[in-house]
Motif scaffolding. Structure first.
Motif, PDB file in Angstrom:
ATOM      1  N   ALA B  10       0.836  -1.215   0.000  1.00 27.96           N
ATOM      2  CA  ALA B  10       0.000   0.000   0.000  1.00 27.96           C
ATOM      3  C   ALA B  10       0.866   1.258   0.000  1.00 27.96           C
ATOM      4  O   ALA B  10       0.589   2.211  -0.735  1.00 27.96           O
ATOM      5  CB  ALA B  10      -0.930  -0.011   1.216  1.00 27.96           C
ATOM      6  N   ALA B  11       1.931   1.244   0.800  1.00 23.99           N
ATOM      7  CA  ALA B  11       2.815   2.421   0.877  1.00 23.99           C
ATOM      8  C   ALA B  11       3.525   2.662  -0.452  1.00 23.99           C
ATOM      9  O   ALA B  11       3.546   3.793  -0.959  1.00 23.99           O
ATOM     10  CB  ALA B  11       3.828   2.230   2.001  1.00 23.99           C
ATOM     11  N   SER B  14       1.001   3.750  -3.187  1.00 29.66           N
ATOM     12  CA  SER B  14       0.489   5.107  -2.921  1.00 29.66           C
ATOM     13  C   SER B  14       1.518   6.160  -3.320  1.00 29.66           C
ATOM     14  O   SER B  14       1.181   7.140  -3.988  1.00 29.66           O
ATOM     15  CB  SER B  14       0.135   5.257  -1.440  1.00 29.66           C
ATOM     16  N   ILE B  15       2.766   5.940  -2.916  1.00 29.91           N
ATOM     17  CA  ILE B  15       3.824   6.914  -3.258  1.00 29.91           C
ATOM     18  C   ILE B  15       4.019   6.971  -4.782  1.00 29.91           C
ATOM     19  O   ILE B  15       4.134   8.055  -5.364  1.00 29.91           O
ATOM     20  CB  ILE B  15       5.138   6.570  -2.515  1.00 29.91           C
ATOM     21  N   ILE B  17       1.803   6.328  -7.087  1.00 29.07           N
ATOM     22  CA  ILE B  17       0.648   7.009  -7.696  1.00 29.07           C
ATOM     23  C   ILE B  17       0.751   8.522  -7.477  1.00 29.07           C
ATOM     24  O   ILE B  17       0.550   9.309  -8.407  1.00 29.07           O
ATOM     25  CB  ILE B  17      -0.689   6.462  -7.119  1.00 29.07           C
ATOM     26  N   ILE B  18       1.098   8.922  -6.251  1.00 31.61           N
ATOM     27  CA  ILE B  18       1.188  10.365  -5.958  1.00 31.61           C
ATOM     28  C   ILE B  18       2.212  11.027  -6.890  1.00 31.61           C
ATOM     29  O   ILE B  18       1.937  12.060  -7.503  1.00 31.61           O
ATOM     30  CB  ILE B  18       1.551  10.608  -4.470  1.00 31.61           C
ATOM     31  N   TRP B  21       1.279   9.887 -11.085  1.00 34.13           N
ATOM     32  CA  TRP B  21       0.019  10.477 -11.519  1.00 34.13           C
ATOM     33  C   TRP B  21       0.076  11.999 -11.401  1.00 34.13           C
ATOM     34  O   TRP B  21      -0.455  12.730 -12.250  1.00 34.13           O
ATOM     35  CB  TRP B  21      -1.141   9.900 -10.712  1.00 34.13           C
ATOM     36  N   TYR B  24       2.064  13.268 -14.429  1.00 31.55           N
ATOM     37  CA  TYR B  24       1.267  13.107 -15.658  1.00 31.55           C
ATOM     38  C   TYR B  24       0.149  14.148 -15.721  1.00 31.55           C
ATOM     39  O   TYR B  24      -0.041  14.825 -16.737  1.00 31.55           O
ATOM     40  CB  TYR B  24       0.672  11.696 -15.709  1.00 31.55           C
ATOM     41  N   TRP B  25      -0.574  14.293 -14.633  1.00 28.52           N
ATOM     42  CA  TRP B  25      -1.719  15.203 -14.612  1.00 28.52           C
ATOM     43  C   TRP B  25      -1.250  16.655 -14.704  1.00 28.52           C
ATOM     44  O   TRP B  25      -1.861  17.477 -15.377  1.00 28.52           O
ATOM     45  CB  TRP B  25      -2.548  14.964 -13.341  1.00 28.52           C
ATOM     46  N   GLN B  28      -0.536  17.478 -18.275  1.00 26.78           N
ATOM     47  CA  GLN B  28      -1.786  17.677 -19.020  1.00 26.78           C
ATOM     48  C   GLN B  28      -2.337  19.073 -18.797  1.00 26.78           C
ATOM     49  O   GLN B  28      -2.759  19.758 -19.737  1.00 26.78           O
ATOM     50  CB  GLN B  28      -2.845  16.640 -18.582  1.00 26.78           C
ATOM     51  N   VAL B  29      -2.335  19.523 -17.540  1.00 24.65           N
ATOM     52  CA  VAL B  29      -2.847  20.857 -17.206  1.00 24.65           C
ATOM     53  C   VAL B  29      -1.983  21.934 -17.874  1.00 24.65           C
ATOM     54  O   VAL B  29      -2.493  22.876 -18.486  1.00 24.65           O
ATOM     55  CB  VAL B  29      -2.883  21.072 -15.668  1.00 24.65           C
ATOM     56  N   THR B  32      -2.648  22.113 -21.604  1.00 24.04           N
ATOM     57  CA  THR B  32      -3.948  22.722 -21.900  1.00 24.04           C
ATOM     58  C   THR B  32      -3.903  24.227 -21.665  1.00 24.04           C
ATOM     59  O   THR B  32      -4.459  25.004 -22.444  1.00 24.04           O
ATOM     60  CB  THR B  32      -5.055  22.074 -21.034  1.00 24.04           C
ATOM     61  N   MET B  33      -3.213  24.636 -20.594  1.00 18.29           N
ATOM     62  CA  MET B  33      -3.067  26.080 -20.322  1.00 18.29           C
ATOM     63  C   MET B  33      -2.353  26.750 -21.492  1.00 18.29           C
ATOM     64  O   MET B  33      -2.696  27.856 -21.893  1.00 18.29           O
ATOM     65  CB  MET B  33      -2.269  26.304 -19.029  1.00 18.29           C
ATOM     66  N   LEU B  36      -4.671  27.042 -24.432  1.00 18.47           N
ATOM     67  CA  LEU B  36      -5.636  28.113 -24.168  1.00 18.47           C
ATOM     68  C   LEU B  36      -5.008  29.473 -24.426  1.00 18.47           C
ATOM     69  O   LEU B  36      -5.620  30.361 -25.017  1.00 18.47           O
ATOM     70  CB  LEU B  36      -6.128  28.037 -22.711  1.00 18.47           C
TER      71      LEU B  36
END
Lengths: 168, 51
Positions: B10-11, B14-15, B17-18, B21, B24-25, B28-29, B32-33, B36
């Motif tokens: 789990a540890a 979780s690390i 993914i944090i 992800w 990656y995210w 993406q932001v 997109t900015m 725009l």
């Protein structure tokens, strides 16, 4: 992998014809989609913030996790069904939208994370964070809090990605 | 699965993914900015060259 053919198929489907014909119904379905997302994130936040010892400290965590589960599953079913309906109307737009794929990746990851690690870790939470009674073996507090934070992060990005689809 | 093994898995996940992800995210932001900004300004923004 090229997945555009899936969107082409959806765009040419009878569902897409129906969705494009009944624009008023689309708005109603979109409302259900957003409300389901609110319900899902709300239930997730309730459980995750409880496990982080931020809210409802006086209430044992087990009934909170157990009672929010069925609403999470209901919300997920509604999100997926209304999501397919909505996607059929703008299928070709979504085929080239990076945030749509980010949302799908986040949703898949969130479901897998919840069904595997989140549920298993919360079931073995220690007494310090509100589990009922003492356990012979429990997951360390910091791991429970880390899992709760990760869950919050995933669902925040899923909700935010949905919003960002309109901007990208 | 023992509780100890579950804690470690789990540890680690979780690390991962944090960090993974989150990066990656964030990209993406950022992209997109940039798009725009490109759609609203007359000049081509510098960020487009890095995309």
């Amino acid at each position: 992998m090229d997945v555009v053919f899936i969107f082409q198929w959806l765009d040419a489907s009878a569902l897409a014809d129906f969705t494009k014909t009944w624009a008023g119904l689309f708005a109603a379905v979109q409302t259900v989609h957003i409300l389901s997302m609110v319900m899902l994130c709300g239930m997730m936040m309730l459980g995750d913030l409880r496990m982080m010892n931020v809210i409802l400290k006086g209430v044992p965590s087990e009934p909170i996790i157990e009672n929010t589960k069925k609403w999470i599953y209901l919300a997920l079913v509604l999100i997926i069904l209304t999501g397919i309906y909505e996607a059929s109307a703008i299928a070709m737009k979504l085929a080239y939208n990076s945030f749509f794929f980010a949302k799908m990746a986040g949703l898949s990851m969130g479901i897998i994370f919840m069904l595997s690690l989140r549920n298993a870790v919360y079931l073995r939470a220690p007494e310090e964070i509100g589990a009922n009674g003492e356990r012979s073996e429990s997951v360390p507090v910091w791991v429970v809090k880390l899992v709760a934070f990760t869950s919050l992060l995933i669902w925040f990005t899923v909700a935010a990605s949905g919003r960002w689809i309109g901007f990208s | 699965m023992t509780t100890n093994t579950l804690s470690k898995i789990a540890a680690v996940f979780s690390i991962a993914i944090i960090i993974g992800w989150g990066i990656y995210w964030g990209v993406q932001v950022q992209d997109t900015m940039c798009l725009l900004e490109a759609s609203t300004s007359e000049e081509m923004p510098e960020c487009l060259e890095n995309m």
